[in-house]
Enzyme design. Sequence first.
Site, PDB file in Angstrom:
ATOM      1  CB  SER A  64      -0.983  -0.010   1.179  1.00  0.00           C
ATOM      2  OG  SER A  64      -0.296   0.095   2.397  1.00  0.00           O
ATOM      3  CG  ASN A  65       3.642   2.623   2.939  1.00  0.00           C
ATOM      4  OD1 ASN A  65       3.514   3.791   3.269  1.00  0.00           O
ATOM      5  ND2 ASN A  65       3.376   1.613   3.765  1.00  0.00           N
ATOM      6  CE  LYS A  97      21.575 -14.016   9.284  1.00  0.00           C
ATOM      7  NZ  LYS A  97      22.753 -13.987  10.116  1.00  0.00           N
ATOM      8  CG  MET A 156       8.265  -8.032   6.514  1.00  0.00           C
ATOM      9  SD  MET A 156       7.878  -6.674   7.651  1.00  0.00           S
ATOM     10  CE  MET A 156       7.673  -7.603   9.174  1.00  0.00           C
ATOM     11  CB  ILE A 160      19.356  -3.230   5.528  1.00  0.00           C
ATOM     12  CG1 ILE A 160      17.913  -3.101   5.042  1.00  0.00           C
ATOM     13  CG2 ILE A 160      20.349  -2.753   4.476  1.00  0.00           C
ATOM     14  CD1 ILE A 160      17.564  -3.851   3.782  1.00  0.00           C
ATOM     15  CG  ASN A 180      12.068   0.965   7.232  1.00  0.00           C
ATOM     16  OD1 ASN A 180      11.345   0.360   6.424  1.00  0.00           O
ATOM     17  ND2 ASN A 180      12.041   0.705   8.535  1.00  0.00           N
ATOM     18  CG  HIS A 218       9.109   1.422  12.664  1.00  0.00           C
ATOM     19  ND1 HIS A 218       9.278   0.051  12.576  1.00  0.00           N
ATOM     20  CD2 HIS A 218       8.694   1.673  13.928  1.00  0.00           C
ATOM     21  CE1 HIS A 218       8.981  -0.496  13.741  1.00  0.00           C
ATOM     22  NE2 HIS A 218       8.628   0.470  14.579  1.00  0.00           N
TER      23      HIS A 218
HETATM   24  C1  GRF Z   1       3.711  -0.654   6.980  1.00  0.00           C
HETATM   25  O1  GRF Z   1       2.805  -0.519   8.051  1.00  0.00           O
HETATM   26  C2  GRF Z   1       5.090  -0.292   7.403  1.00  0.00           C
HETATM   27  O2  GRF Z   1       5.134   0.668   8.409  1.00  0.00           O
HETATM   28  C3  GRF Z   1       5.624  -1.587   7.925  1.00  0.00           C
HETATM   29  O3  GRF Z   1       5.083  -2.559   7.052  1.00  0.00           O
HETATM   30  C4  GRF Z   1       3.851  -2.104   6.534  1.00  0.00           C
HETATM   31  C5  GRF Z   1       3.892  -2.244   5.038  1.00  0.00           C
HETATM   32  O4  GRF Z   1       2.626  -2.101   4.469  1.00  0.00           O
HETATM   33  N1  GRF Z   1       7.072  -1.537   7.939  1.00  0.00           N
HETATM   34  P1  GRF Z   1       2.417  -2.094   2.897  1.00  0.00           P
HETATM   35  O5  GRF Z   1       3.016  -3.370   2.329  1.00  0.00           O
HETATM   36  O6  GRF Z   1       3.076  -0.862   2.333  1.00  0.00           O
HETATM   37  O7  GRF Z   1       0.935  -2.075   2.723  1.00  0.00           O
END
Ligand code: GRF
Length: 204
Positions: A22-23, A74, A101, A104, A118, A120
């Site tokens: 989604s990001n 990793k 996940m 790095i 990143n 978070h």
């Molecule tokens: C996000 O909540 C981010 O903060 C975390 O993993 C999630 C990724 O979501 N690190 P998406 O795959 O971008 O929907």
Amino acid sequence: MSSQHQTKHPLRLAVLGSGRGSNLRAILEAINTGTLPATVVTVGSDNPQAGILQIARDHRIPAHSIPEGPFKTKLTPEAESALASYLADFKPDLIVLAGYMRMIKAPLLETFPQRIINVHPSLLPAFPGLAAWEQALQAKVTETGCTIHFVDSGMDSGPIIAQERVPILPHDTSETLHARIQLAEHRLYPEVLRQFASGQRPLP
Ligand code: GRF
């Protein structure tokens, strides 16, 4: 990897993720609506089923499956070196972790010094690590948020670039809180990238 330290237009982004993407979708929307002068040059995932790879394919962006290898948290040094070399061929200005996940390690950190960022789902340094929104609920705090930060060799420990606060409401569940944090992520990540792309925030 560009050797220049000046911001170029459009900013070249290589995105890594393990999940829904989604990001990535929010970043692509900002690009497509003209608010973010950037281009996503490739998308990589350590999960061959990840939605993020399908989003890349739908946008005709090179989608790269990273071999999972023996460890969950990793890549092996060899696999990470191969990933660094794959990414370097696209000459990215930034490596954008979006739900990636794995930790790095040196091969990526040394190939892209201070160029890996990143997102978070907490106000770091509070609640690093997994399921930060659940950590916030368990801690009974009234506010959490999201953080964009540079990646170093630690766990969610690199220099903070930007944060957005998110309230925790009385009846929040894990799902409702994570969804509210993600809405903030989808505003903040494209905005931070826009600041890098415009030169308003210089790249180190
Ligand atoms: C996000 O909540 C981010 O903060 C975390 O993993 C999630 C990724 O979501 N690190 P998406 O795959 O971008 O929907």
